[in-house]
Design a protein around this motif. Structure first.
Motif, PDB file in Angstrom:
ATOM      1  N   HIS A 236       1.903  -3.445  13.332  1.00 36.00           N
ATOM      2  CA  HIS A 236       1.965  -4.056  11.998  1.00 36.00           C
ATOM      3  C   HIS A 236       3.248  -3.692  11.278  1.00 36.00           C
ATOM      4  O   HIS A 236       3.233  -3.198  10.148  1.00 36.00           O
ATOM      5  CB  HIS A 236       0.744  -3.660  11.165  1.00 36.00           C
ATOM      6  CG  HIS A 236       0.344  -4.752  10.216  1.00 36.00           C
ATOM      7  ND1 HIS A 236       0.288  -4.582   8.860  1.00 36.00           N
ATOM      8  CD2 HIS A 236       0.005  -6.040  10.441  1.00 36.00           C
ATOM      9  CE1 HIS A 236      -0.072  -5.709   8.278  1.00 36.00           C
ATOM     10  NE2 HIS A 236      -0.260  -6.618   9.217  1.00 36.00           N
ATOM     11  N   HIS A 312      -3.082  -4.759  -0.290  1.00 31.06           N
ATOM     12  CA  HIS A 312      -2.174  -4.441   0.809  1.00 31.06           C
ATOM     13  C   HIS A 312      -0.757  -4.393   0.258  1.00 31.06           C
ATOM     14  O   HIS A 312      -0.406  -5.160  -0.637  1.00 31.06           O
ATOM     15  CB  HIS A 312      -2.252  -5.525   1.903  1.00 31.06           C
ATOM     16  CG  HIS A 312      -1.698  -5.080   3.203  1.00 31.06           C
ATOM     17  ND1 HIS A 312      -0.358  -5.129   3.485  1.00 31.06           N
ATOM     18  CD2 HIS A 312      -2.295  -4.543   4.290  1.00 31.06           C
ATOM     19  CE1 HIS A 312      -0.151  -4.649   4.702  1.00 31.06           C
ATOM     20  NE2 HIS A 312      -1.304  -4.286   5.218  1.00 31.06           N
ATOM     21  N   ARG A 313       0.055  -3.476   0.787  1.00 28.19           N
ATOM     22  CA  ARG A 313       1.435  -3.381   0.315  1.00 28.19           C
ATOM     23  C   ARG A 313       2.208  -4.669   0.594  1.00 28.19           C
ATOM     24  O   ARG A 313       3.016  -5.089  -0.216  1.00 28.19           O
ATOM     25  CB  ARG A 313       2.135  -2.208   1.027  1.00 28.19           C
ATOM     26  CG  ARG A 313       3.628  -2.122   0.843  1.00 28.19           C
ATOM     27  CD  ARG A 313       4.046  -2.010  -0.588  1.00 28.19           C
ATOM     28  NE  ARG A 313       3.486  -0.885  -1.279  1.00 28.19           N
ATOM     29  CZ  ARG A 313       3.909   0.361  -1.143  1.00 28.19           C
ATOM     30  NH1 ARG A 313       4.868   0.624  -0.283  1.00 28.19           N
ATOM     31  NH2 ARG A 313       3.366   1.337  -1.839  1.00 28.19           N
ATOM     32  N   ARG A 321      -5.630 -11.040   9.709  1.00 26.47           N
ATOM     33  CA  ARG A 321      -6.505 -10.290  10.633  1.00 26.47           C
ATOM     34  C   ARG A 321      -7.928 -10.218  10.082  1.00 26.47           C
ATOM     35  O   ARG A 321      -8.911 -10.169  10.823  1.00 26.47           O
ATOM     36  CB  ARG A 321      -5.937  -8.887  10.847  1.00 26.47           C
ATOM     37  CG  ARG A 321      -4.511  -8.840  11.381  1.00 26.47           C
ATOM     38  CD  ARG A 321      -3.942  -7.469  11.268  1.00 26.47           C
ATOM     39  NE  ARG A 321      -3.837  -7.039   9.881  1.00 26.47           N
ATOM     40  CZ  ARG A 321      -3.443  -5.811   9.520  1.00 26.47           C
ATOM     41  NH1 ARG A 321      -3.124  -4.919  10.442  1.00 26.47           N
ATOM     42  NH2 ARG A 321      -3.372  -5.473   8.240  1.00 26.47           N
TER      43      ARG A 321
HETATM   44  C1  SDX Z   1      -3.843  -0.637   6.184  1.00 23.55           C
HETATM   45  O1  SDX Z   1       0.974  -1.148   5.684  1.00 23.55           O
HETATM   46  C2  SDX Z   1       0.221  -1.673   6.563  1.00 23.55           C
HETATM   47  O2  SDX Z   1       0.576  -2.608   7.263  1.00 23.55           O
HETATM   48  C3  SDX Z   1      -1.124  -1.013   6.701  1.00 23.55           C
HETATM   49  C4  SDX Z   1      -2.117  -1.693   7.627  1.00 23.55           C
HETATM   50  C5  SDX Z   1      -1.662  -1.638   9.056  1.00 23.55           C
HETATM   51  O3  SDX Z   1      -2.120  -2.474   9.840  1.00 23.55           O
HETATM   52  O4  SDX Z   1      -0.922  -0.688   9.415  1.00 23.55           O
HETATM   53  O5  SDX Z   1      -2.278  -3.056   7.243  1.00 23.55           O
HETATM   54  C6  SDX Z   1      -3.472  -1.031   7.559  1.00 23.55           C
HETATM   55  O6  SDX Z   1      -3.560   0.450   5.785  1.00 23.55           O
HETATM   56  C7  SDX Z   1      -4.496  -1.665   5.281  1.00 23.55           C
HETATM   57  C8  SDX Z   1      -4.702  -1.135   3.826  1.00 23.55           C
HETATM   58  C9  SDX Z   1      -5.949  -0.282   3.816  1.00 23.55           C
HETATM   59  N1  SDX Z   1      -6.093   0.428   2.529  1.00 23.55           N
HETATM   60  C10 SDX Z   1      -7.089   0.129   1.686  1.00 23.55           C
HETATM   61  O7  SDX Z   1      -7.875  -0.814   1.830  1.00 23.55           O
HETATM   62  C11 SDX Z   1      -7.216   1.107   0.519  1.00 23.55           C
HETATM   63  C12 SDX Z   1      -7.378   0.304  -0.786  1.00 23.55           C
HETATM   64  N2  SDX Z   1      -6.112  -0.368  -1.019  1.00 23.55           N
HETATM   65  C13 SDX Z   1      -5.151   0.297  -1.866  1.00 23.55           C
HETATM   66  O8  SDX Z   1      -5.168   1.661  -1.910  1.00 23.55           O
HETATM   67  C14 SDX Z   1      -3.821  -0.422  -1.979  1.00 23.55           C
HETATM   68  O9  SDX Z   1      -4.073  -1.749  -2.087  1.00 23.55           O
HETATM   69  C15 SDX Z   1      -2.790  -0.172  -0.892  1.00 23.55           C
HETATM   70  C16 SDX Z   1      -2.477   1.265  -0.734  1.00 23.55           C
HETATM   71  C17 SDX Z   1      -3.266  -0.732   0.401  1.00 23.55           C
HETATM   72  C18 SDX Z   1      -1.513  -0.913  -1.315  1.00 23.55           C
HETATM   73  O10 SDX Z   1      -1.137  -0.393  -2.505  1.00 23.55           O
HETATM   74  P1  SDX Z   1       0.343  -0.741  -3.122  1.00 23.55           P
HETATM   75  O11 SDX Z   1       0.992  -1.844  -2.437  1.00 23.55           O
HETATM   76  O12 SDX Z   1       1.096   0.533  -3.221  1.00 23.55           O
HETATM   77  O13 SDX Z   1      -0.017  -1.315  -4.465  1.00 23.55           O
HETATM   78  P2  SDX Z   1      -0.385  -0.466  -5.724  1.00 23.55           P
HETATM   79  O14 SDX Z   1      -1.173   0.741  -5.279  1.00 23.55           O
HETATM   80  O15 SDX Z   1       0.843  -0.247  -6.527  1.00 23.55           O
HETATM   81  O16 SDX Z   1      -1.385  -1.448  -6.481  1.00 23.55           O
HETATM   82  C19 SDX Z   1      -0.856  -2.526  -7.209  1.00 23.55           C
HETATM   83  C20 SDX Z   1      -1.869  -2.725  -8.325  1.00 23.55           C
HETATM   84  C21 SDX Z   1      -2.200  -1.418  -9.036  1.00 23.55           C
HETATM   85  O17 SDX Z   1      -2.520  -1.755 -10.370  1.00 23.55           O
HETATM   86  P3  SDX Z   1      -1.334  -1.562 -11.509  1.00 23.55           P
HETATM   87  O18 SDX Z   1      -0.867  -0.129 -11.414  1.00 23.55           O
HETATM   88  O19 SDX Z   1      -0.250  -2.564 -11.140  1.00 23.55           O
HETATM   89  O20 SDX Z   1      -2.028  -1.875 -12.810  1.00 23.55           O
HETATM   90  O21 SDX Z   1      -3.108  -3.185  -7.755  1.00 23.55           O
HETATM   91  C22 SDX Z   1      -4.122  -2.223  -7.995  1.00 23.55           C
HETATM   92  C23 SDX Z   1      -3.441  -0.919  -8.388  1.00 23.55           C
HETATM   93  O22 SDX Z   1      -4.270  -0.175  -9.267  1.00 23.55           O
HETATM   94  N3  SDX Z   1      -4.850  -2.070  -6.739  1.00 23.55           N
HETATM   95  C24 SDX Z   1      -6.185  -2.020  -6.643  1.00 23.55           C
HETATM   96  C25 SDX Z   1      -6.440  -1.929  -5.256  1.00 23.55           C
HETATM   97  N4  SDX Z   1      -5.286  -1.908  -4.581  1.00 23.55           N
HETATM   98  C26 SDX Z   1      -4.300  -1.996  -5.502  1.00 23.55           C
HETATM   99  N5  SDX Z   1      -7.164  -2.042  -7.576  1.00 23.55           N
HETATM  100  C27 SDX Z   1      -8.431  -1.960  -7.112  1.00 23.55           C
HETATM  101  N6  SDX Z   1      -8.775  -1.860  -5.795  1.00 23.55           N
HETATM  102  C28 SDX Z   1      -7.799  -1.857  -4.847  1.00 23.55           C
HETATM  103  N7  SDX Z   1      -8.127  -1.777  -3.554  1.00 23.55           N
END
Ligand code: SDX
Length: 436
Positions: A236, A312-313, A321
């Motif tokens: 990925h 997702h970032r 997927r």
């Molecule tokens: C994987 O990178 C990859 O490719 C990873 C992956 C791979 O195949 O290798 O795809 C696998 O890791 C998938 C992601 C799995 N993680 C989760 O499901 C955990 C929950 N998701 C989050 O923690 C978050 O969405 C991330 C870490 C995945 C991405 O975070 P970012 O891009 O750093 O975005 P951010 O944390 O800055 O969030 C942006 C905004 C924020 O609000 P504001 O500060 O702008 O007001 O969106 C909000 C966040 O609070 N937000 C969420 C959220 N994810 C982001 N709010 C509620 N629930 C969520 N899940």
């Protein structure tokens, strides 16, 4: 390989104070261009600042392409949907490692080579005696994968292409065996040796679920689902664990130790640990009526709760997927005769509500691959603690392919980021007698 293999048709301008700096811009095959600022510090005495690397390209790669806005994922140019539908995991491994789909002869040879490396050194089983039975399988995986370097460190000359490929095959072949041993150890059952006549996914499921007191009955639907789950998780782009493997490998570290570092990074709940966390979250929500309470918490800035399996970032659209994972989830539930899984009811309703909620739409938070994988793996008989282990089994080929690409890049150098220092300015040491 350096970014110059990308077309350099224009340059970017940076004005700092009264000075103007120009940097080359390289275009890739598809996707955003990059501005090469590697000479910025030497010329302007200033660093860029990009914690989390949201706007930073760390390398040039030909392996995987993601378009987050369009929800596109390509392995060496082939759409994930087509590979998941028509291919198998070992063919995907060959594609990621060598760059092309194998001919029938190449596929047969590759499958055969992997199959004949699936056993681990018998001493490996002794490592397990040191772990508590309730140790998290990811802790065991991280330790045992790192320990593989103890068996091969002296025989791994990473400057030799043949030895790089042998190390790659060894990890693709042996990590499922170690994963199944971690599972068996945690449930107090004897280890099951691999069987060469079985395909990769069936062999893995048998090592996990066979018991000495009866013949193992392979299930073709579950094996196909397991193989597809491996395909979906194989690579990925420059995600956190892959970037960890690249950085560890940039110092010339043993590839087994680099993949162990990848396991450690993948374990985090924001990354590969999200599938375990997502299932725990669905279980905590428990029933559809409680969903609004958790949606409210997810929106609350003062509450650290996040909807695991959402966001997702890179993907600011549906994770391609996740769609395939949802289809696989239904196939497995049907095969296992699970009609009304309350967790699935909660998941489907949570997805429906979240996708229509202004907060999630505005922040482009869609279900990612981890949202449905947990329900599927639970239905297959895996405990939640094994979910990230399965992710690591699949991602090993992505880590190895990216590590190999980095090692083979003639411009490769050790990764060494800088910083913005905001600590104390220089000051003289005070003897303890003069401190108040
Ligand atoms: C994987 O990178 C990859 O490719 C990873 C992956 C791979 O195949 O290798 O795809 C696998 O890791 C998938 C992601 C799995 N993680 C989760 O499901 C955990 C929950 N998701 C989050 O923690 C978050 O969405 C991330 C870490 C995945 C991405 O975070 P970012 O891009 O750093 O975005 P951010 O944390 O800055 O969030 C942006 C905004 C924020 O609000 P504001 O500060 O702008 O007001 O969106 C909000 C966040 O609070 N937000 C969420 C959220 N994810 C982001 N709010 C509620 N629930 C969520 N899940």
């Amino acid at each position: 390989m350096d970014a110059k293999s990308g077309a350099n048709t224009q340059s970017g301008q940076l004005t700092i104070g009264k000075q103007n700096w120009s940097f080359p811009i390289y275009e890739g095959t598809i996707g955003p261009a990059v501005m090469d600022i590697s000479k910025l510090y030497a010329q302007a005495g200033i660093f860029t600042y990009d914690p989390g690397f949201t706007s930073t390209g760390s390398c040039e790669s030909k392996i995987t392409y993601i378009d987050g806005d369009e929800g596109v994922l390509l392995y060496r140019g082939y759409p994930i949907e087509q590979i998941a539908e028509h291919g198998d995991f070992l063919e995907t491994c060959y594609l990621l490692l060598y760059g092309e789909l194998p001919t029938p002869a190449q596929k047969s040879d590759f499958d055969n080579r992997v199959t004949h490396h699936t056993m681990v050194h018998e001493q490996m089983s002794r490592f397990f005696q040191g772990f508590r039975r309730d140790a998290h399988p990811m802790a065991i995986m991280t330790g045992c994968v790192g320990a593989l370097s103890a068996f091969y460190h002296d025989s791994t000359d990473i400057s030799d292409p043949h030895q790089r490929m042998v190390a790659s095959l060894r990890m693709i072949a042996k990590i499922p065996t170690i994963a199944s041993m971690a599972f068996k150890y945690s449930i107090g059952q004897p280890f099951v040796y691999p069987k060469n006549e079985l395909d990769y996914a069936t062999n893995f499921l048998r090592m996990c679920f066979a018991v000495p007191c009866e013949e193992y009955k392979a299930n073709a639907v579950l094996a196909r689902a397991m193989d597809r789950i491996f395909i979906l998780h194989a690579d990925h782009e420059q995600n956190a664990s892959t970037s960890t493997v690249r950085l560890a490998g940039s110092s010339g570290a043993n590839p087994f130790a680099c993949v162990a570092a990848g396991c450690a990074s993948l374990w985090g709940p924001a990354h590969g640990g999200a599938n375990e966390a997502a299932l725990k979250m669905l279980a905590e929500i428990g029933r559809v009526e409680r969903i609004p309470e958790f949606i409210k918490r997810a929106k609350d800035k003062n509450d650290s709760f996040r909807l695991m399996g959402f966001g997702h970032r890179v993907y600011k659209n549906y994770d391609p997927r996740a769609k395939i994972m949802q289809k696989t989830c239904h196939e497995v539930l049907q095969e296992m005769g699970i009609k009304d899984d309350p967790l699935l009811d909660v998941a489907l309703e949570l997805e429906r509500i979240a996708l229509s909620d202004e907060y999630f739409i505005e922040k482009k938070l869609y279900p990612n691959i981890d949202f449905y994988s947990g329900i599927t793996l639970k239905a297959m008989g895996f405990p939640t603690t094994m979910f990230t282990v399965l992710f690591a089994v699949a991602r090993t080929v992505g880590w190895i392919a990216q590590w190999k690409e980095m090692i083979e890049d003639p411009d490769q150098k050790i990764g060494r980021p800088r910083q913005l220092y905001t600590g104390a300015a220089r000051r003289d040491y005070q003897p303890v007698s003069r401190r108040k």
